[in-house]
Design a protein around this motif. Structure first.
Motif, mmCIF file in Angstrom:
data_model
loop_
_atom_site.group_PDB
_atom_site.id
_atom_site.type_symbol
_atom_site.label_atom_id
_atom_site.label_comp_id
_atom_site.label_asym_id
_atom_site.label_seq_id
_atom_site.Cartn_x
_atom_site.Cartn_y
_atom_site.Cartn_z
ATOM 1 N N ASN A 128 0.854 -1.184 0.000
ATOM 2 C CA ASN A 128 0.000 0.000 0.000
ATOM 3 C C ASN A 128 0.899 1.247 0.000
ATOM 4 O OD1 ASN A 128 -1.616 2.166 0.747
ATOM 5 N ND2 ASN A 128 -2.467 1.184 2.560
ATOM 6 N N PHE A 129 0.752 2.098 -1.024
ATOM 7 C CA PHE A 129 1.607 3.288 -1.158
ATOM 8 C C PHE A 129 1.548 4.201 0.058
ATOM 9 C CE2 PHE A 129 1.887 3.747 -6.082
ATOM 10 C CZ PHE A 129 2.373 2.448 -6.142
ATOM 11 N N PHE A 130 0.366 4.277 0.659
ATOM 12 C CA PHE A 130 0.173 5.238 1.744
ATOM 13 C C PHE A 130 -0.058 4.536 3.079
ATOM 14 C CE2 PHE A 130 -1.460 6.925 -2.310
ATOM 15 C CZ PHE A 130 -0.461 7.862 -2.543
ATOM 16 N N GLU A 131 0.668 3.447 3.268
ATOM 17 C CA GLU A 131 0.580 2.658 4.501
ATOM 18 C C GLU A 131 1.045 3.499 5.699
ATOM 19 O OE1 GLU A 131 -0.672 0.343 6.476
ATOM 20 O OE2 GLU A 131 -0.142 -1.258 5.066
ATOM 21 N N ARG A 132 0.559 3.150 6.876
ATOM 22 C CA ARG A 132 1.087 3.760 8.111
ATOM 23 C C ARG A 132 2.593 3.517 8.162
ATOM 24 N NH1 ARG A 132 -2.517 2.556 13.239
ATOM 25 N NH2 ARG A 132 -0.468 2.855 14.155
ATOM 26 N N TYR A 133 3.331 4.486 8.645
ATOM 27 C CA TYR A 133 4.795 4.355 8.675
ATOM 28 C C TYR A 133 5.242 3.188 9.553
ATOM 29 C CZ TYR A 133 9.674 6.035 8.440
ATOM 30 O OH TYR A 133 11.024 6.155 8.201
ATOM 31 N N ASP A 134 4.600 3.022 10.715
ATOM 32 C CA ASP A 134 5.001 1.943 11.626
ATOM 33 C C ASP A 134 4.765 0.567 11.006
ATOM 34 O OD1 ASP A 134 2.266 2.522 11.784
ATOM 35 O OD2 ASP A 134 2.096 2.007 13.908
ATOM 36 N N VAL A 135 3.629 0.414 10.327
ATOM 37 C CA VAL A 135 3.291 -0.871 9.701
ATOM 38 C C VAL A 135 4.253 -1.174 8.546
ATOM 39 C CG1 VAL A 135 1.520 -2.134 8.385
ATOM 40 C CG2 VAL A 135 0.864 -0.770 10.389
ATOM 41 N N ALA A 136 4.454 -0.199 7.659
ATOM 42 C CA ALA A 136 5.350 -0.378 6.516
ATOM 43 C C ALA A 136 6.779 -0.667 6.985
ATOM 44 C CB ALA A 136 5.329 0.863 5.626
ATOM 45 N N PHE A 137 7.193 0.014 8.038
ATOM 46 C CA PHE A 137 8.546 -0.156 8.565
ATOM 47 C C PHE A 137 8.731 -1.557 9.155
ATOM 48 C CE2 PHE A 137 12.216 0.454 11.292
ATOM 49 C CZ PHE A 137 13.002 1.369 10.611
ATOM 50 N N ASP A 138 7.737 -2.010 9.910
ATOM 51 C CA ASP A 138 7.794 -3.356 10.505
ATOM 52 C C ASP A 138 7.972 -4.442 9.456
ATOM 53 O OD1 ASP A 138 7.657 -2.683 13.125
ATOM 54 O OD2 ASP A 138 5.536 -3.117 13.399
ATOM 55 N N VAL A 139 7.184 -4.361 8.389
ATOM 56 C CA VAL A 139 7.195 -5.416 7.377
ATOM 57 C C VAL A 139 8.352 -5.253 6.396
ATOM 58 C CG1 VAL A 139 5.871 -6.599 5.578
ATOM 59 C CG2 VAL A 139 4.682 -5.626 7.550
ATOM 60 N N ASN A 140 8.461 -4.060 5.805
ATOM 61 C CA ASN A 140 9.391 -3.858 4.692
ATOM 62 C C ASN A 140 10.839 -3.615 5.111
ATOM 63 O OD1 ASN A 140 7.098 -4.099 3.144
ATOM 64 N ND2 ASN A 140 6.915 -1.929 2.670
ATOM 65 N N VAL A 141 11.042 -3.234 6.376
ATOM 66 C CA VAL A 141 12.409 -2.957 6.835
ATOM 67 C C VAL A 141 12.832 -3.973 7.901
ATOM 68 C CG1 VAL A 141 14.016 -1.180 7.645
ATOM 69 C CG2 VAL A 141 11.941 -0.500 6.401
ATOM 70 N N LEU A 142 12.118 -3.995 9.037
ATOM 71 C CA LEU A 142 12.476 -4.945 10.098
ATOM 72 C C LEU A 142 12.256 -6.384 9.652
ATOM 73 C CD1 LEU A 142 11.176 -3.166 13.328
ATOM 74 C CD2 LEU A 142 13.480 -3.190 12.365
#
Length: 284
Positions: A128-142
């Motif tokens: 999702n392009f406009f995902e919550r930062y915390d959610v996107a960070f958890d999945v795509n980075v951590l």
């Protein structure tokens, strides 16, 4: 074009291999699962990491969201009455999530899994392009960090394949060389990126929201806005492509000597001819 010869050697390569796939319920994930099972029925095991409360629910998700889909019809016809046995034998559901260290698996599972894995395909992401930062960070980075840490525990690992996106390059024009992102690199001159600081910013923002007793709706809006603000600050157009770029940096930083391949697909549309033409999912 991949020659017949190369395609055959790829198919041959999967014989007797155990593959861990994250994101298998996604659009791309189920296409991969179907293809491997169809072209190489002698694959040893496909371990599918599935977000679910328990093993039964994980099995149900695999049933409904993967093998229950139309794309599996060809395979079903090929195996006939033996289809369910074949699936049972080849697919092993793992209840877990890449946002947790060790995917949230227990030590016994982890030990057995790490000894068996030949290939890891990390396809889990929030797109999702406009995902919550915390959610996107958890999945795509951590998430990528946890996948790397697990990969290092697999003694016979031949490859970690990470699915990124062509749009990590942001809105640059012209020919863009396919080179990996270095840790801290940005698309905007004069900015410096620090993944840990970004993580702390997320924690701090969440803490403030909790102190101020914000509604879920406010929290969601704030976290979405924060993601866009941080992405644009460093030169990326949205939270999705920004966190995917951070994920690539994470791999480069942590991989050590594990063999890594990063693929950057652009827009993915329907199937061209296999298992049949024109299959797609969602609004494409």
């Amino acid at each position: 074009m991949i020659g017949e010869m190369d395609a055959d050697s790829v198919v041959g390569y999967f014989r007797g291999k155990s593959i861990l796939i994250t994101g298998s319920t996604g659009f791309l994930g189920k296409v991969l699962v179907e293809k491997i099972l169809r072209v190489q029925p002698d694959v040893k095991k496909l371990y599918l990491l599935i977000r679910a409360p328990d093993a039964e629910s994980a099995k149900l998700r695999i049933q409904t969201e993967i093998i229950g889909r139309e794309i599996f019809h060809v395979l079903k016809e090929k195996h006939g009455v033996q289809f369910n046995n074949f699936i049972e034998e080849k697919i092993c559901p793992l209840v877990g999530d890449i946002i947790y260290e060790n995917f949230g698996l227990d030590n016994v599972q982890l030990e057995e899994l790490s000894k068996d894995i030949d290939v890891i395909v990390n396809g889990a992401a929030t797109t999702n392009f406009f995902e919550r930062y915390d959610v996107a960070f958890d999945v795509n980075v951590l998430g990528v960090k946890h996948v790397c840490a697990f990969a290092k525990k697999c003694p016979k690992l031949k490859m970690l394949l990470h699915v990124s996106t062509a749009y990590v390059s942001g809105e640059q024009e012209g020919l863009i060389p396919e080179k990996p992102f270095l840790m801290g690199e940005t698309l905007r001159v004069g900015t410096h990126l620090d993944i840990e600081s970004e993580q702390n910013l997320i924690k701090e923002t969440m803490r403030e929201l909790n102190i101020n007793c914000c509604t879920k709706r406010d929290e969601r809006r704030t976290m979405k806005e924060l993601g866009l603000k941080r992405a644009r600050n460093f030169g990326w157009p949205n939270t999705y492509v920004f966190t995917k770029a951070l994920g690539e940096m994470m791999i480069g930083h942590l991989r050590g000597d594990i063999p890594v391949v990063i693929i950057r697909p652009s827009i993915i549309t329907s199937t061209l001819k296999e298992p049949f033409p024109g299959w797609t999912e969602g609004i494409r």
